[in-house]
Design an enzyme around this catalytic site. Structure first.
Site, short mmCIF file in Angstrom:
data_model
loop_
_atom_site.label_atom_id
_atom_site.label_comp_id
_atom_site.label_asym_id
_atom_site.label_seq_id
_atom_site.Cartn_x
_atom_site.Cartn_y
_atom_site.Cartn_z
CG HIS A 144 58.22 31.52 42.82
ND1 HIS A 144 56.91 31.80 42.53
CD2 HIS A 144 58.49 32.21 43.97
CE1 HIS A 144 56.40 32.60 43.46
NE2 HIS A 144 57.34 32.87 44.36
CG ASP A 174 55.09 28.67 40.92
OD1 ASP A 174 56.16 29.25 41.24
OD2 ASP A 174 54.43 28.00 41.73
CG ASP A 191 54.59 35.88 45.29
OD1 ASP A 191 55.63 35.26 45.06
OD2 ASP A 191 53.69 35.45 46.05
CD GLU A 245 57.03 29.92 46.82
OE1 GLU A 245 57.20 29.95 48.05
OE2 GLU A 245 56.02 30.40 46.28
N1 BES Z 1 56.88 35.00 48.11
C1 BES Z 1 55.97 34.30 48.94
C2 BES Z 1 56.40 34.21 50.38
C3 BES Z 1 56.63 35.51 51.11
C4 BES Z 1 55.99 36.69 50.73
C5 BES Z 1 57.49 35.53 52.16
C6 BES Z 1 56.23 37.87 51.41
C7 BES Z 1 57.72 36.69 52.86
C8 BES Z 1 57.09 37.88 52.47
C9 BES Z 1 55.78 32.91 48.37
O1 BES Z 1 55.57 32.92 46.98
C10 BES Z 1 54.57 32.28 48.97
O2 BES Z 1 53.51 32.77 48.75
N2 BES Z 1 54.75 31.16 49.64
C11 BES Z 1 53.68 30.36 50.06
C12 BES Z 1 54.23 28.99 50.32
C13 BES Z 1 53.26 27.87 50.28
C14 BES Z 1 52.33 27.86 49.12
C15 BES Z 1 53.97 26.55 50.40
C16 BES Z 1 53.05 30.93 51.32
O3 BES Z 1 53.74 31.54 52.15
O4 BES Z 1 51.82 30.78 51.46
MN MN Z 2 56.92 34.13 46.05
MN MN Z 3 53.43 33.47 46.67
#
Ligand code: BES
Ligand code: MN
Ligand code: MN
Length: 456
Positions: free
Chosen positions: A86, A88, A119, A152
């Protein structure tokens, strides 16, 4: 791939210059006024994929932010790897806590500091460079597709429809993603689980307008007091969530599975030290790794109301609000949890107030089996570059599209992340180590190689 390490070393400066161009585009998906930056980032990625040798790359419209699709098809009889990432990022606020500006990347002590450094711009970009290397040196063993989205961080609201509409285009044998963490720089791991999410916003209204707290205080329910009391009722003294039915679908792991999990190294002292706390907390009866990996949680993300400017104002506010999120485990459905939360929250409201409960976004959890060809290929790739077998680990984070991919495309994902939990993603001073960045580019081509070989 004897020349791979050399290729990375010789081209690292250029790789960073390129990545920094992308990072400088502030593609914050949650902000309405950033639409032009979303398109700018998508266009940039499209151009990059074409330049690296994709046969096709295009910016595709969705109901929300655009998706970049790209492909290199060598031969339709070969396997196809779909790379997801992603472009964003999360908002960078509060700006004053950053040591260097969030959208002006800087390398300090071998780490890139910027919003999106890890990220997911930094991690996604490793795939672009691995792709460039394999094409340039004629070592791409199979077909590749790219799907890079821009929603995302806001829960991928348009992606279910997008995937349904482009099922054929997105067909592949496996999805490969670098958007998670590994245990430590010398303990590689593969993420085999993600949590789901149900994100709620609540509003409690009392009197029709703010009241003088002397004339009314003590005689009228204060919505801020009430909201705090209601929030306190969402968990008991064992940090167990009290919403009736909340645990109904939670999968209980067997003793053996929990023992297996406990074998993954976890340094509680380092965990506490890293975030400067004296004592960890969580659901009674579970370890810290279990509390994030296999158990749901409930947290207030923000709370507001009344007077918050400097100085004192003696009022009893009319309204109080909070954002409350629940991390879910596989089999818990976010829509069902939304209803359970709503029913319970309304039921605990005193007669003196009105409550409004809104669902902001959500997504489902994910578990990945370890007995698949794709997992074995990923494991072997890590073993090649790190010299040891990676450990399967369930992460507490969420990537809602991963379960959508399974539901709509029928495809499992391999979560091959190179971030570290200490990289401050979503926080000020987000960073990504150059060593992890290089190791990622080095490991990815081996996944392609082993995955293709194992298919034969
Ligand atoms: N990359 C992350 C998720 C992540 C980080 C998983 C490190 C495992 C280890 C992703 O970009 C994220 O931040 N997801 C959000 C999803 C939400 C906004 C729907 C989250 O987990 O808060
Ligand atoms: Mn992410
Ligand atoms: Mn994230």
């Amino acid at each position: 791939m004897h020349d791979l390490k050399k290729y990375i070393e010789e081209n690292q400066d250029r790789f960073l210059e390129e990545l920094f161009e992308l990072i400088r585009i502030p593609s914050v998906s949650s902000k309405e006024d950033h639409k032009e930056h979303m398109y700018a980032a998508a266009e940039w990625i499209k151009e990059k994929l074409l330049k690296e040798g994709a046969d096709l790359a295009e910016v595709m419209e969705t109901e929300g932010h655009p998706v970049v699709y790209g492909e290199k098809i060598l031969d339709t009889s070969l396997p196809t790897v779909l790379i997801y990432g992603h472009y964003d990022v999360q908002p960078a606020e509060p700006f004053d806590l950053w040591k260097s500006p969030p959208f002006e990347p800087e390398v300090r002590d071998g780490r890139i500091y910027a919003r999106g450094a890890n990220d997911d711009k930094g991690q996604m970009f490793m795939h672009f460079k691995a792709f460039e290397y394999m094409l340039k040196t004629n070592q791409l063993p199979c077909n590749v597709k790219f799907m890079i989205e821009g929603e995302e961080e806001i829960g991928s609201p348009s992606l279910e429809n997008f995937c349904k509409a482009h099922k054929e285009k997105l067909s592949a044998d496996v999805i490969l993603v670098s958007d998670t963490s590994m245990l430590s720089p010398d303990t590689p791991s593969i993420t085999t689980g993600l949590r789901g999410l149900a994100y709620m916003e609540v509003e409690v209204t009392g009197p029709s307008h703010d009241l003088h707290s002397g004339l009314y205080g003590g005689a009228v329910d204060n919505p801020l007091n009430v909201l705090c009391e209601m929030i306190a009722k969402l968990r008991d003294e064992n940090n167990h969530i009290t919403i009736p039915g909340f645990y109904d679908d939670v999968e209980e792991l067997s003793k053996e599975e929990r023992e297996e999990m406990a074998r993954a190294p976890f340094d509680l002292e380092a965990f506490k030290k890293g975030i400067n706390i004296k004592k960890e907390a969580g659901e009674k009866g579970y370890s810290t790794a279990e509390r994030t990996g296999i158990r749901p949680s409930l947290d207030v993300n923000g709370i507001w109301g009344g007077y918050t400017e400097p100085g004192a104002k003696t009022i009893l506010p009319s309204k109080a609000s909070a954002k409350i999120s629940m991390r879910l485990v596989p089999h818990q459905e976010s829509k069902k949890v939304e209803q359970l939360f709503k029913d319970y929250f309304e039921s605990i409201a005193p007669e003196s107030v009105k409550v409004k409960v809104e669902f902001l976004h959500g997504g489902e959890g994910y578990v990945s089996p370890t007995d698949t060809v794709a997992y074995q290929a990923a494991s072997k790739a890590f073993e090649t570059t790190y010299g040891i077998k990676p450990i399967p680990v369930r992460s507490g984070g969420s990537i809602p599209i991963i379960s959508l991919f399974e539901k709509v495309l029928g495809l499992k994902s391999i979560l091959m992340g190179f971030g570290l939990d200490s990289d401050a993603i979503h926080s000020p001073n987000e960073n990504y180590s150059l060593e992890q960045f290089r190791k990622g580019i080095e490991t990815i081509p081996y996944f392609y190689k082993y995955f293709t070989e194992m298919q034969k």
